[in-house]
Design a protein around this motif. Structure first.
Motif, PDB file in Angstrom:
ATOM      1  N   ILE B 149      84.974  57.984 -51.621  1.00 50.40           N
ATOM      2  CA  ILE B 149      84.044  58.986 -52.145  1.00 50.40           C
ATOM      3  C   ILE B 149      83.799  60.129 -51.149  1.00 50.40           C
ATOM      4  N   PRO B 152      87.328  62.138 -49.649  1.00 49.85           N
ATOM      5  CA  PRO B 152      87.993  63.033 -50.605  1.00 49.85           C
ATOM      6  C   PRO B 152      87.166  64.292 -50.909  1.00 49.85           C
ATOM      7  N   GLN B 153      85.850  64.147 -50.937  1.00 55.58           N
ATOM      8  CA  GLN B 153      85.035  65.333 -51.216  1.00 55.58           C
ATOM      9  C   GLN B 153      84.972  66.257 -50.007  1.00 55.58           C
ATOM     10  N   ARG B 229      90.168  69.990 -57.090  1.00 58.96           N
ATOM     11  CA  ARG B 229      90.444  70.052 -58.533  1.00 58.96           C
ATOM     12  C   ARG B 229      89.225  69.630 -59.363  1.00 58.96           C
ATOM     13  N   TYR B 230      88.359  68.781 -58.801  1.00 59.40           N
ATOM     14  CA  TYR B 230      87.209  68.307 -59.560  1.00 59.40           C
ATOM     15  C   TYR B 230      86.094  69.340 -59.656  1.00 59.40           C
ATOM     16  N   ARG B 231      86.286  70.488 -58.943  1.00 60.76           N
ATOM     17  CA  ARG B 231      85.231  71.495 -58.988  1.00 60.76           C
ATOM     18  C   ARG B 231      85.504  72.520 -60.078  1.00 60.76           C
ATOM     19  N   VAL B 232      86.218  72.089 -61.128  1.00 62.59           N
ATOM     20  CA  VAL B 232      86.553  72.988 -62.225  1.00 62.59           C
ATOM     21  C   VAL B 232      85.296  73.703 -62.706  1.00 62.59           C
TER      22      VAL B 232
END
Lengths: 243, 233, 251
Positions: B149, B152-153, B229-232
């Motif tokens: 967690i 990766p962030q 990529r998760y900050r779309v």
């Protein structure tokens, strides 16, 4: 383990220390000319003309990609060649430090323009809009509202490039300049490199405190400027009421 | 201005054949620095009593001295001191047998480690504390929470600085001549000297660096995009 | 059976929990009410080891631990029997809705990945978010995020779920959908301890209401008793202030 020769260390230290003036002079002039180039690049970047802003971007990227020694050698070998070949001017009598200053002015031109851009962007759009809405002209908004805030945003970065400059400038020894590192390098060579430990410790104890002091000074200025701004802001309010 | 284009053309492939050395130096230095930087960053984040002070002094010293001085110390001084130490302890060891590349890796990794430590620490600290708590509350251990967690962030946040460190390390390899390692710049120096065509030789490597670092930046930009990529929007 | 005994906790010399004890039977839904600063959230965080209590005993089933002196191993063991729903959802930002729900099963419970995904899908369907399984948290509304948070807790099949003000960060119009899902959890028979300001929720769902104030349990009992016949003056005062407000807007 071999003993550390404190007397040699001290002798070297005292002998190298005055060469800080050489280091500081190329730092000062590189910053001065670097800022000049940087302003030019920034103006090109924000000119709204596509070609100019593309050229500015290319300049910045290329400077980012070149190792200091490479540009230093290019200038050191290339400039006299060019001056002689194109204009018939001999640069034989020009001091080594001039090449160092030219090289690092070119580098700092790119980095200072990046700093200016970041500083400019750090000032919110709302500030400009607010400036216009109280009836200031574009230029007035810039130098009364945007500029002071942008300068403040730049301060930590300016500290960083001065530190960068002091350290990176040490590479000037490769073209034979006698600055702090250059002098240390020479002293050590003259003694057949027998006192490397003493030389390196002396050099570290000159560079390291410089950086620490600069870091502290800039942290202080940063705090001071933001405070001064607040006080100035209050003053402006008072005078507005008087009017 | 009378450039010797023929020399430039001929020297280019020769110089290019030393690019693997440059890349190897860069990769070696970075591989060496990542675990240390991670360790140092964790020491700072967890505020480990004494070690934290030592790490701060290391960071300050590296930030405060020219990289060329660090290279001198590692290349000229360290083997000498190590040899003395080995002799004093009666170890039958010849430090000078060690491949010169190792000194180059270590010397170049000193500053990469320092700047990566800063990047890792700052980026890990930007991750919301709630992320760690939530990981704990689905039953993860501290290590699992960090690996799955937090890291990766943090990676997405750290990528721009990591890119800078990679670029700076590539540039720093140009100083390897001071350690008798011949890479791109070293080769250009030699060729330039043999033919008295310094300027042309350096123009060649100027091009090499612009291309290599340009490509590196493009690749790392791609990696950064993947990391966030998760900050779309 | 959960037993919380004599929990004390101070932050910077301010006593947040003075001496709190509480028993919760299996399958019981306990709602903790109280003004802000009364220590409700701190209590939940102490018994889930997110804060270290200064003293206190906590038992869950047959395991009993000292909250001040507990090993990492015991924390991990106990946490794998509980789940927590956060006020700010705290969904893993780098994982999709489905990955969020499956993460605990795969990483902590070492469940087979395919099986975990299947279970996670069911849980998402159960909270009505089947169509969002590949969305990242930033792409979801607050209410949707909290429903994923609930699915993430429920899927672990814990012995107890702690809800820390699960609807207070939500926009008013999203509170309803989230409360509906929490009610569904209550009907499953999982033990729940819920800190909330939602009075109607407490009235409808709670088996027991606990009123806390100033770091102490002031009063506890069945909701109909607490709401209609509070014994303590402090409870009456709190309730009259809350109930005079529209519960939806009191957040």
């Amino acid at each position: 383990m071999r003993t550390f020769h404190w007397d040699i260390f001290l002798k070297f230290y005292i002998e190298i220390l005055p060469y800080l003036s050489v280091t500081f002079s190329y730092v000062f002039f590189s910053l001065l000319f670097g800022f000049g180039i940087g302003i030019g690049i920034t103006v090109m970047k924000f000119s709204g003309k596509r070609i100019l802003s593309a050229l500015a971007s290319i300049y910045i990227s290329v400077m980012r990609c070149v190792p200091s020694v490479v540009l230093l050698f290019l200038i050191y070998y290339g400039l006299p060649m060019m001056m002689k070949g194109e204009f018939g001017i001999s640069m034989d009598h020009i001091g080594t430090i001039v090449y160092v200053i030219i090289t690092f002015s070119l580098f700092l031109g790119a980095s200072t323009s990046e700093i200016m851009r970041a500083g400019y962007l750090a000032v919110g759009k709302g500030q400009r809009e607010a400036g216009y809405m109280v009836g200031l002209s574009g230029w007035q908004t810039f130098y009364r509202i945007i500029f002071p805030q942008a300068v403040r945003a730049c301060i930590p970065n300016i500290g960083n490039i001065i530190i960068y400059m002091i350290k990176e400038g040490a590479l000037a020894y490769t073209i034979g300049l006698q600055d702090v590192l250059g002098r240390g390098y020479q002293l050590n060579s003259l003694k057949g490199n027998a006192y490397s430990a003493e030389t390196y410790v002396a050099l570290a104890l000159i560079y390291w405190p410089c950086t620490i002091i600069l870091e502290k000074v800039f942290a202080y200025i940063e705090k001071k400027v933001s405070l001064a701004d607040m006080i100035a802001g209050q003053k402006t309010e008072v005078s507005m009421e008087e009017i | 201005m009378g450039l010797d284009y023929e020399f430039m053309w001929k020297a280019f492939p020769d110089i290019l054949s030393y690019l693997p050395v440059t890349l190897k130096l860069t990769a070696g230095a970075l591989i060496l620095s990542v675990p240390f930087a991670l360790l140092f960053a964790m020491i700072q984040i967890r505020k480990v009593p004494l070690l934290r002070k030592i790490v701060s002094i290391y960071l300050s010293l590296i930030r405060g001295t020219p990289i060329i001085l660090q290279i001198f110390v590692i290349y000229n001084l360290m083997p000498y001191l190590l040899q003395k130490y080995a002799d004093a302890r009666g170890m039958n060891l010849n430090i000078y047998d060690l491949n010169g590349m190792w000194y180059a890796y270590i010397a170049l990794s000193l500053s990469a480690t320092a700047f990566l430590t800063e990047a890792f620490r700052a980026s890990i600290e930007t991750v919301d504390k709630g992320q760690f708590e939530a990981a704990c509350m689905v039953g993860m251990s501290r290590g699992q929470a960090y690996r799955r967690i937090i890291f990766p962030q943090a990676a997405g946040v750290a990528m721009p600085v990591i890119t800078n460190v990679v670029v700076d390390t590539i540039k720093a390899t140009s100083l390897a001549f001071a350690m008798a390692v011949t890479e791109v710049t070293g080769r250009a120096k030699i060729l330039g000297g043999e033919n008295l065509r310094y300027f042309e030789a350096y123009l060649d490597i100027f091009l090499v660096y612009v291309i290599v670092i340009g490509i590196t930046e493009i690749l790392l930009k791609k990696l950064e995009k993947y990391c966030v990529r998760y900050r779309v929007a | 059976m959960i037993e919380i005994k004599h929990v004390k906790k101070s932050f910077d010399n301010v006593e947040i929990l003075k001496d709190v004890s509480l028993n919760v039977a299996d399958g019981e839904v306990v709602v903790i009410l109280g003004p802000s600063g009364s220590g409700k959230t701190t209590l939940l965080r102490c018994v889930s080891f997110l804060e270290k209590a200064d003293s206190g005993i906590f038992s869950l089933g047959d395991v009993s631990v000292n909250l001040h002196k507990i090993s990492k191993k015991d924390i991990l063991k106990l946490r794998r029997k509980m789940a927590f729903v956060f006020q700010n959802y705290n969904l893993f930002a780098n994982k999709t809705a489905l990955e969020n729900v499956a993460e605990g099963l795969v990483t902590a419970r070492k469940m087979d990945k395919i099986q975990a995904i299947r279970k996670a899908r069911q849980a998402l369907e159960w909270v009505g978010l089947s169509d969002k399984e590949n969305f990242y948290p930033v792409q979801l509304s607050g209410g949707q995020q909290q429903r994923v948070g609930i699915a993430r807790a429920v899927v672990l099949e814990p012995e107890v779920i702690f809800f820390d003000e699960p609807t207070s960060a939500l926009d008013p119009e999203l509170v309803g959908e989230t409360l509906e899902v929490i009610k569904k959890v209550a009907k499953m028979g999982i033990t729940m301890i819920v800190v909330t300001h939602e009075m109607s929720f407490a009235q409808d769902v709670a088996d027991k209401v606990v009123f806390m104030d100033g770091g102490l349990v002031v009063e506890e009992g069945k909701p109909e008793v607490i709401f209609s016949h509070p014994k303590e003056a402090r409870t009456r005062q709190f309730l009259s202030r809350i109930i005079s407000l529209d519960p939806v807007y009191y957040i």
